[in-house]
Design an enzyme around this catalytic site. Structure first.
Site, PDB file in Angstrom:
ATOM      1  CB  CYS A  30      61.003  -4.131 127.593  1.00  0.00           C
ATOM      2  SG  CYS A  30      61.039  -4.148 125.795  1.00  0.00           S
ATOM      3  CG  HIS A  41      64.050  -7.448 126.845  1.00  0.00           C
ATOM      4  ND1 HIS A  41      62.907  -7.098 127.535  1.00  0.00           N
ATOM      5  CD2 HIS A  41      65.026  -7.610 127.780  1.00  0.00           C
ATOM      6  CE1 HIS A  41      63.164  -7.068 128.827  1.00  0.00           C
ATOM      7  NE2 HIS A  41      64.452  -7.370 129.004  1.00  0.00           N
ATOM      8  CG  ASN A  84      66.326  -7.694 132.281  1.00  0.00           C
ATOM      9  OD1 ASN A  84      65.197  -7.397 131.894  1.00  0.00           O
ATOM     10  ND2 ASN A  84      67.100  -8.540 131.618  1.00  0.00           N
TER      11      ASN A  84
END
Length: 363
Positions: free
Chosen positions: A14, A119, A134
């Site tokens: 991520c 994250h 995202n």
């Protein structure tokens, strides 16, 4: 939307997706970020060695794993910050007292980096509109200017750390295009795997419990049931099912009892001779009370008993026949069930017929 660069989640990379979505291109790879992390680890090792390579702190530091990366693909904020320094960009904590004193409206910023439980994801302004990039989403999510401050406040309430990206971002095609036009988004992009899960749920047959929950709480788009409410609705639906099953079983038992009573009465009527009087059965009988019905039955049994006694006195003049062992000795007026009363009436009627036939033969 097609012009916006958006990397989707792969493994635990991520941090890489966050940086590339921010810069709008494939600027960093796992290898390059690992190199930055190893460089940070070496700098920390050298600082620890200044206190002596034989010290307990230094030996403990060497035994601990790296805090800048791990085998899953996670990278720390130090790695992301050093990677952005290559482009002249700096990260400032959004909720820090120093930044809050500036009183800058979030709409006037250019981008944010958000982190929660390892994250990372980017919120960036492209053209004149804000987008949530995202990597867990299937595509970019449009955020209105009025919703941006509320969105960031909600992230902070949920425990996110938010960093403001300061500096000039590299030019990109999406930013140039959205400077001229504004886009509209009719539907929010789904999370990765959400569409697959929904299609799988649609293929599976729904249980009665799920259907009952849907009836009690139809989905109106305002939100989903929380866990406690859903468990309560499932328990309520299960209890209703049990009640329905108990009612069905009770109805079945009553039907069986009525059927057995009806069959016994039919067998009793068929077994009586034609000249033996039967109990009248009219619609008026159904309307009689239980007490009135009991008195009438008792009067009938007493009448039958009187006839038997009179016949016995007549028969004693010629002989003394013994009563059948099957004649009931119980008082018909006692606490007898309906079935016992019917059986007693049948026995007494049959005995009366037998005595009458014996009398005729003797004459």
């Amino acid at each position: 939307m097609e012009s916006i660069f958006h990397e989707r989640q792969e493994g635990s990379l991520c941090a890489q997706h966050c940086l590339n979505n921010l810069l709008q291109g494939e600027y960093f790879s796992p290898v390059e970020l690992s190199s930055i992390a190893q460089q940070l680890d070496e700098e920390e090792r050298m600082r620890m060695a200044e206190g002596g390579v034989s010290s307990e702190e230094y030996r403990t530091f060497l035994q601990q794993p790296s805090v800048n990366m791990d085998d899953s693909g996670f990278f720390s904020i130090q790695v992301i910050s050093n990677a952005l320094k290559v482009w002249g960009l700096e990260l400032i904590l959004f909720n820090s007292p120093e930044y809050q004193r500036l009183g800058i409206d979030p709409i006037n910023e250019k981008s944010f980096i958000c982190n929660y439980k390892e994250h990372w994801f980017t919120v960036r302004k492209l053209g004149k509109q804000w987008f949530n990039l995202n990597s867990l989403l299937m595509g970019p999510e449009l955020i209105s200017d009025t919703y941006l401050a509320l969105f960031l406040a909600q992230l902070q309430q949920e425990g996110y750390s938010i960093f403001v990206v300061k500096g000039d971002l590299p030019d990109c095609e999406a930013d140039q295009l959205l400077q001229m036009i504004r886009v509209q988004q009719m539907q929010r992009p789904k999370l990765i795997g959400e569409e697959t899960a929904q299609s799988r749920d649609q293929r599976l047959p729904r249980s009665d419990v799920d259907q009952a929950i849907e009836v009690n709480h139809p989905f109106d788009g305002t939100g989903m049931l929380d866990e406690d409410e859903e468990n309560f609705q499932r328990a309520l639906a299960l209890s209703r099912q049990e009640i329905d099953m108990e009612d069905e079983e009770a109805d079945l038992r009553r039907a069986i009892q009525l059927s057995m009573q009806g069959s016994r009465r039919t067998e009793f009527s068929d077994s009586l001779p034609q000249n033996v009087p039967q109990l009248p059965h009219t619609s008026q009988t159904d309307s009689l009370s239980s007490e009135e019905l009991r008195r009438r039955r008792q009067a009938y049994f007493e009448k039958q008993q009187q006839q038997l006694q009179q016949q016995d006195r007549t028969l004693n003049l010629h002989d003394e026949p013994t009563l059948s062992s099957s004649t009931p000795e119980a008082d018909p007026g006692g606490d007898m069930s309906e079935e016992d009363m019917l059986q007693a009436a049948m026995n007494m009627s049959l005995e009366s017929v037998r005595n009458h036939l014996n009398t005729e033969e003797e004459k």
